[in-house]
Design an enzyme around this catalytic site. Structure first.
Site, PDB file in Angstrom:
ATOM      1  N   ALA A 123       1.125 -38.701  21.288  1.00 48.12           N
ATOM      2  CA  ALA A 123      -0.257 -38.220  21.242  1.00 48.12           C
ATOM      3  C   ALA A 123      -0.379 -36.702  21.313  1.00 48.12           C
ATOM      4  O   ALA A 123      -1.449 -36.188  21.613  1.00 48.12           O
ATOM      5  CB  ALA A 123      -1.056 -38.855  22.377  1.00 48.12           C
ATOM      6  N   ASN A 189       3.174 -40.542  29.095  1.00 50.05           N
ATOM      7  CA  ASN A 189       4.113 -40.425  27.985  1.00 50.05           C
ATOM      8  C   ASN A 189       4.090 -39.028  27.375  1.00 50.05           C
ATOM      9  O   ASN A 189       5.131 -38.501  26.966  1.00 50.05           O
ATOM     10  CB  ASN A 189       3.798 -41.464  26.904  1.00 50.05           C
ATOM     11  CG  ASN A 189       4.233 -42.861  27.300  1.00 50.05           C
ATOM     12  OD1 ASN A 189       5.200 -43.044  28.029  1.00 50.05           O
ATOM     13  ND2 ASN A 189       3.503 -43.864  26.836  1.00 50.05           N
ATOM     14  N   HIS A 219      -5.122 -32.581  25.664  1.00 46.75           N
ATOM     15  CA  HIS A 219      -3.750 -32.248  26.040  1.00 46.75           C
ATOM     16  C   HIS A 219      -3.525 -30.765  25.780  1.00 46.75           C
ATOM     17  O   HIS A 219      -3.854 -30.259  24.700  1.00 46.75           O
ATOM     18  CB  HIS A 219      -2.747 -33.071  25.219  1.00 46.75           C
ATOM     19  CG  HIS A 219      -2.991 -34.545  25.272  1.00 46.75           C
ATOM     20  ND1 HIS A 219      -2.633 -35.320  26.351  1.00 46.75           N
ATOM     21  CD2 HIS A 219      -3.567 -35.390  24.376  1.00 46.75           C
ATOM     22  CE1 HIS A 219      -2.964 -36.585  26.116  1.00 46.75           C
ATOM     23  NE2 HIS A 219      -3.531 -36.647  24.924  1.00 46.75           N
TER      24      HIS A 219
END
Length: 267
Positions: A123, A189, A219
Protein backbone atom coordinates in the site's frame (compact mmCIF):
# COMPACT_ATOMS: atom_id res chain seq x y z
CA UNK A 1 1.75 -19.62 -19.62
CA UNK A 2 2.41 -18.69 -15.98
CA UNK A 3 0.58 -21.04 -13.63
CA UNK A 4 -0.21 -19.65 -10.19
CA UNK A 5 -1.23 -21.07 -6.84
CA UNK A 6 -2.89 -18.69 -4.41
CA UNK A 7 -3.11 -18.55 -0.62
CA UNK A 8 -6.44 -17.11 0.46
CA UNK A 9 -9.64 -16.13 -1.32
CA UNK A 10 -10.61 -12.80 0.28
CA UNK A 11 -11.04 -9.36 -1.35
CA UNK A 12 -7.42 -9.01 -2.45
CA UNK A 13 -7.42 -12.54 -3.90
CA UNK A 14 -10.66 -11.81 -5.77
CA UNK A 15 -9.30 -8.55 -7.21
CA UNK A 16 -6.05 -10.24 -8.20
CA UNK A 17 -7.73 -13.20 -9.86
CA UNK A 18 -10.15 -10.94 -11.77
CA UNK A 19 -7.35 -8.75 -13.09
CA UNK A 20 -5.15 -11.66 -14.06
CA UNK A 21 -8.10 -13.39 -15.77
CA UNK A 22 -7.93 -10.60 -18.35
CA UNK A 23 -4.63 -12.06 -19.57
CA UNK A 24 -4.28 -15.16 -21.72
CA UNK A 25 -0.81 -16.00 -20.40
CA UNK A 26 -1.75 -16.49 -16.73
CA UNK A 27 -3.75 -19.26 -15.08
CA UNK A 28 -4.70 -19.56 -11.41
CA UNK A 29 -4.68 -23.32 -10.91
CA UNK A 30 -5.08 -23.72 -7.15
CA UNK A 31 -6.05 -21.94 -3.96
CA UNK A 32 -5.14 -22.84 -0.39
CA UNK A 33 -7.67 -22.08 2.33
CA UNK A 34 -8.41 -23.01 5.92
CA UNK A 35 -10.13 -26.36 6.58
CA UNK A 36 -13.88 -26.11 6.17
CA UNK A 37 -13.63 -23.11 3.83
CA UNK A 38 -13.32 -25.01 0.56
CA UNK A 39 -16.86 -24.20 -0.64
CA UNK A 40 -16.39 -20.52 0.19
CA UNK A 41 -13.14 -20.44 -1.78
CA UNK A 42 -14.83 -21.94 -4.82
CA UNK A 43 -17.69 -19.47 -4.52
CA UNK A 44 -15.25 -16.56 -4.39
CA UNK A 45 -12.82 -17.59 -7.12
CA UNK A 46 -14.90 -19.85 -9.36
CA UNK A 47 -14.80 -23.59 -10.00
CA UNK A 48 -11.57 -23.78 -12.03
CA UNK A 49 -8.88 -23.66 -9.33
CA UNK A 50 -8.18 -26.79 -7.33
CA UNK A 51 -8.83 -26.12 -3.63
CA UNK A 52 -6.61 -27.49 -0.88
CA UNK A 53 -6.02 -26.88 2.81
CA UNK A 54 -2.31 -27.74 2.82
CA UNK A 55 0.50 -27.67 0.28
CA UNK A 56 0.56 -31.49 0.17
CA UNK A 57 -2.89 -31.34 -1.46
CA UNK A 58 -1.35 -29.75 -4.56
CA UNK A 59 0.97 -30.99 -7.26
CA UNK A 60 3.48 -28.18 -6.82
CA UNK A 61 5.46 -29.25 -9.90
CA UNK A 62 2.82 -27.77 -12.22
CA UNK A 63 2.99 -24.25 -10.76
CA UNK A 64 5.45 -21.43 -11.36
CA UNK A 65 4.76 -19.11 -8.43
CA UNK A 66 2.44 -18.74 -5.43
CA UNK A 67 0.65 -15.55 -4.38
CA UNK A 68 -0.02 -14.95 -0.68
CA UNK A 69 -3.22 -12.94 -0.22
CA UNK A 70 -4.22 -14.44 3.12
CA UNK A 71 -2.41 -12.40 5.76
CA UNK A 72 0.22 -13.32 8.30
CA UNK A 73 -1.38 -16.63 9.26
CA UNK A 74 -1.51 -17.82 5.67
CA UNK A 75 2.15 -17.05 5.08
CA UNK A 76 3.17 -18.82 8.28
CA UNK A 77 1.01 -21.87 7.50
CA UNK A 78 1.95 -22.39 3.85
CA UNK A 79 4.92 -20.21 2.94
CA UNK A 80 7.69 -22.55 4.16
CA UNK A 81 6.19 -25.63 2.46
CA UNK A 82 5.72 -23.79 -0.85
CA UNK A 83 9.27 -22.46 -0.81
CA UNK A 84 10.70 -25.84 0.15
CA UNK A 85 8.82 -27.34 -2.81
CA UNK A 86 10.67 -24.95 -5.12
CA UNK A 87 7.91 -22.38 -5.69
CA UNK A 88 8.65 -18.68 -5.45
CA UNK A 89 6.14 -16.91 -3.19
CA UNK A 90 5.01 -13.30 -3.64
CA UNK A 91 3.52 -11.98 -0.41
CA UNK A 92 1.74 -8.94 0.96
CA UNK A 93 2.10 -10.25 4.53
CA UNK A 94 5.35 -8.40 5.14
CA UNK A 95 4.59 -7.63 8.78
CA UNK A 96 4.79 -11.34 9.54
CA UNK A 97 8.57 -11.08 9.11
CA UNK A 98 8.77 -9.21 12.41
CA UNK A 99 8.63 -12.72 13.90
CA UNK A 100 12.30 -13.72 13.77
CA UNK A 101 11.53 -17.44 14.04
CA UNK A 102 9.14 -17.33 11.08
CA UNK A 103 11.69 -15.37 9.06
CA UNK A 104 14.29 -18.04 9.74
CA UNK A 105 11.85 -20.81 8.74
CA UNK A 106 11.11 -19.01 5.48
CA UNK A 107 14.78 -18.37 4.73
CA UNK A 108 15.70 -21.99 5.45
CA UNK A 109 12.87 -23.29 3.26
CA UNK A 110 13.75 -20.94 0.40
CA UNK A 111 17.38 -22.07 0.44
CA UNK A 112 16.33 -25.73 0.54
CA UNK A 113 13.99 -25.30 -2.43
CA UNK A 114 16.19 -22.85 -4.37
CA UNK A 115 13.19 -20.54 -4.29
CA UNK A 116 12.61 -16.90 -3.38
CA UNK A 117 10.18 -15.03 -1.15
CA UNK A 118 9.32 -11.76 -2.88
CA UNK A 119 7.84 -8.91 -0.84
CA UNK A 120 5.24 -6.98 -2.80
CA UNK A 121 5.38 -3.22 -2.23
CA UNK A 122 1.79 -3.19 -0.98
CA UNK A 123 0.00 0.00 0.00
CA UNK A 124 2.98 2.38 -0.29
CA UNK A 125 5.29 3.85 -2.93
CA UNK A 126 8.97 4.69 -2.89
CA UNK A 127 10.19 1.22 -1.95
CA UNK A 128 12.44 1.02 -5.02
CA UNK A 129 14.10 4.31 -4.04
CA UNK A 130 14.72 3.10 -0.49
CA UNK A 131 16.35 -0.12 -1.61
CA UNK A 132 18.60 1.81 -3.99
CA UNK A 133 19.45 4.46 -1.38
CA UNK A 134 20.49 1.76 1.06
CA UNK A 135 23.40 0.87 -1.25
CA UNK A 136 25.04 4.24 -0.74
CA UNK A 137 24.23 4.53 2.95
CA UNK A 138 20.99 5.49 4.68
CA UNK A 139 21.20 7.53 7.87
CA UNK A 140 17.55 7.84 8.83
CA UNK A 141 14.18 6.37 7.82
CA UNK A 142 10.85 7.10 9.49
CA UNK A 143 7.30 6.10 8.69
CA UNK A 144 4.02 7.64 9.87
CA UNK A 145 0.56 6.15 9.41
CA UNK A 146 -2.50 8.36 9.82
CA UNK A 147 -5.89 6.68 9.81
CA UNK A 148 -9.39 7.76 10.80
CA UNK A 149 -10.14 6.65 14.37
CA UNK A 150 -12.46 3.93 13.06
CA UNK A 151 -9.53 2.47 11.15
CA UNK A 152 -7.79 1.64 14.44
CA UNK A 153 -10.75 -0.14 16.02
CA UNK A 154 -10.00 -3.70 16.99
CA UNK A 155 -6.31 -2.88 17.53
CA UNK A 156 -4.06 -2.04 20.46
CA UNK A 157 -4.92 1.64 19.93
CA UNK A 158 -8.13 1.02 21.88
CA UNK A 159 -6.03 0.27 24.96
CA UNK A 160 -4.75 3.87 25.10
CA UNK A 161 -7.34 5.97 23.25
CA UNK A 162 -11.07 6.54 23.29
CA UNK A 163 -11.39 6.39 19.53
CA UNK A 164 -15.02 7.51 19.50
CA UNK A 165 -14.30 10.84 21.19
CA UNK A 166 -11.08 12.04 19.54
CA UNK A 167 -11.18 15.69 18.52
CA UNK A 168 -7.64 16.04 17.15
CA UNK A 169 -4.85 13.87 15.71
CA UNK A 170 -3.42 11.68 18.49
CA UNK A 171 -0.36 9.46 18.38
CA UNK A 172 -0.87 6.08 20.02
CA UNK A 173 2.39 4.35 19.10
CA UNK A 174 5.98 5.41 18.55
CA UNK A 175 8.79 2.91 18.30
CA UNK A 176 10.73 0.58 16.01
CA UNK A 177 9.02 -1.09 13.07
CA UNK A 178 9.41 -4.56 14.57
CA UNK A 179 7.44 -3.58 17.67
CA UNK A 180 4.78 -1.89 15.52
CA UNK A 181 4.37 -4.99 13.36
CA UNK A 182 4.07 -7.29 16.37
CA UNK A 183 1.66 -5.02 18.25
CA UNK A 184 -0.47 -4.08 15.23
CA UNK A 185 -0.32 -7.18 12.99
CA UNK A 186 -3.33 -6.12 10.90
CA UNK A 187 -1.99 -2.63 10.26
CA UNK A 188 1.80 -2.84 10.02
CA UNK A 189 2.59 -4.36 6.61
CA UNK A 190 3.55 -0.93 5.28
CA UNK A 191 5.79 -0.21 8.26
CA UNK A 192 7.50 -3.55 7.71
CA UNK A 193 8.13 -3.12 3.97
CA UNK A 194 9.52 0.38 4.56
CA UNK A 195 11.83 -1.00 7.24
CA UNK A 196 13.00 -4.03 5.28
CA UNK A 197 13.67 -1.90 2.21
CA UNK A 198 15.75 0.53 4.24
CA UNK A 199 17.39 0.35 7.65
CA UNK A 200 15.69 -2.79 8.99
CA UNK A 201 12.94 -3.55 11.46
CA UNK A 202 14.85 -2.41 14.54
CA UNK A 203 16.24 0.89 13.21
CA UNK A 204 13.19 2.37 11.48
CA UNK A 205 11.03 4.69 13.57
CA UNK A 206 7.28 4.25 13.24
CA UNK A 207 4.54 6.58 14.44
CA UNK A 208 0.88 5.54 14.36
CA UNK A 209 -1.73 8.28 14.56
CA UNK A 210 -5.50 8.31 14.88
CA UNK A 211 -6.65 11.42 13.02
CA UNK A 212 -10.32 12.46 12.93
CA UNK A 213 -9.55 15.01 10.19
CA UNK A 214 -8.78 12.36 7.55
CA UNK A 215 -11.17 9.98 5.82
CA UNK A 216 -8.57 7.74 4.19
CA UNK A 217 -5.37 6.06 5.31
CA UNK A 218 -2.30 8.24 4.84
CA UNK A 219 1.23 6.90 4.66
CA UNK A 220 4.28 9.15 5.03
CA UNK A 221 7.95 8.19 4.59
CA UNK A 222 10.97 10.37 5.25
CA UNK A 223 14.51 9.19 4.56
CA UNK A 224 17.94 10.82 4.50
CA UNK A 225 21.32 9.54 3.45
CA UNK A 226 24.18 9.88 1.00
CA UNK A 227 21.65 9.85 -1.85
CA UNK A 228 19.92 13.00 -0.56
CA UNK A 229 16.44 13.26 0.96
CA UNK A 230 13.27 11.31 0.21
CA UNK A 231 9.74 12.24 1.19
CA UNK A 232 6.73 10.17 0.15
CA UNK A 233 3.12 10.88 1.08
CA UNK A 234 0.36 8.63 -0.16
CA UNK A 235 -3.38 8.67 0.53
CA UNK A 236 -4.74 5.21 -0.12
CA UNK A 237 -8.16 4.32 -1.46
CA UNK A 238 -9.78 1.04 -0.41
CA UNK A 239 -10.92 -1.71 -2.73
CA UNK A 240 -14.35 -0.92 -4.12
CA UNK A 241 -15.95 -3.96 -2.49
CA UNK A 242 -14.06 -3.93 0.83
CA UNK A 243 -13.21 -0.79 2.82
CA UNK A 244 -10.63 -2.64 4.94
CA UNK A 245 -8.43 -3.68 2.01
CA UNK A 246 -6.01 -1.35 0.24
CA UNK A 247 -6.59 -1.03 -3.49
CA UNK A 248 -2.91 -0.26 -4.12
CA UNK A 249 -1.82 -3.34 -2.16
CA UNK A 250 -3.94 -5.56 -4.42
CA UNK A 251 -2.66 -3.73 -7.50
CA UNK A 252 0.94 -4.24 -6.38
CA UNK A 253 0.42 -8.00 -6.30
CA UNK A 254 -0.93 -7.99 -9.86
CA UNK A 255 1.99 -5.78 -10.91
CA UNK A 256 4.48 -8.24 -9.39
CA UNK A 257 3.02 -11.03 -11.53
CA UNK A 258 3.01 -8.91 -14.67
CA UNK A 259 6.70 -8.04 -14.19
CA UNK A 260 7.50 -11.75 -14.44
CA UNK A 261 5.90 -11.86 -17.86
CA UNK A 262 7.06 -8.56 -19.34
CA UNK A 263 9.84 -8.52 -21.96
CA UNK A 264 10.74 -5.05 -20.63
CA UNK A 265 10.88 -5.09 -16.84
CA UNK A 266 10.79 -1.99 -14.65
CA UNK A 267 12.14 -2.47 -11.14
Amino acid sequence: MLRLAMIGYGPIARFTSQKLAERDDVEIGAVLCRPGREAAALAALGPRPKVGVQVADLDTTVFDVALDCAGHGGLAAHGPDLLRAGLDVITLSVGALADAQLTERLNTAARAGSAQLELASGAIGGIDALTAARIGGLREVSYRARKPPAGWKGTAAEEVLDLDSLAEPTEHFRGPARAAALRYPQNANVAAIVALAGLGLDDTEVRLIADPSVDRNRHEIEARGAFGRLQVELEGAPLADNPKSSALAAMSLVSAVERRLAPLRIG
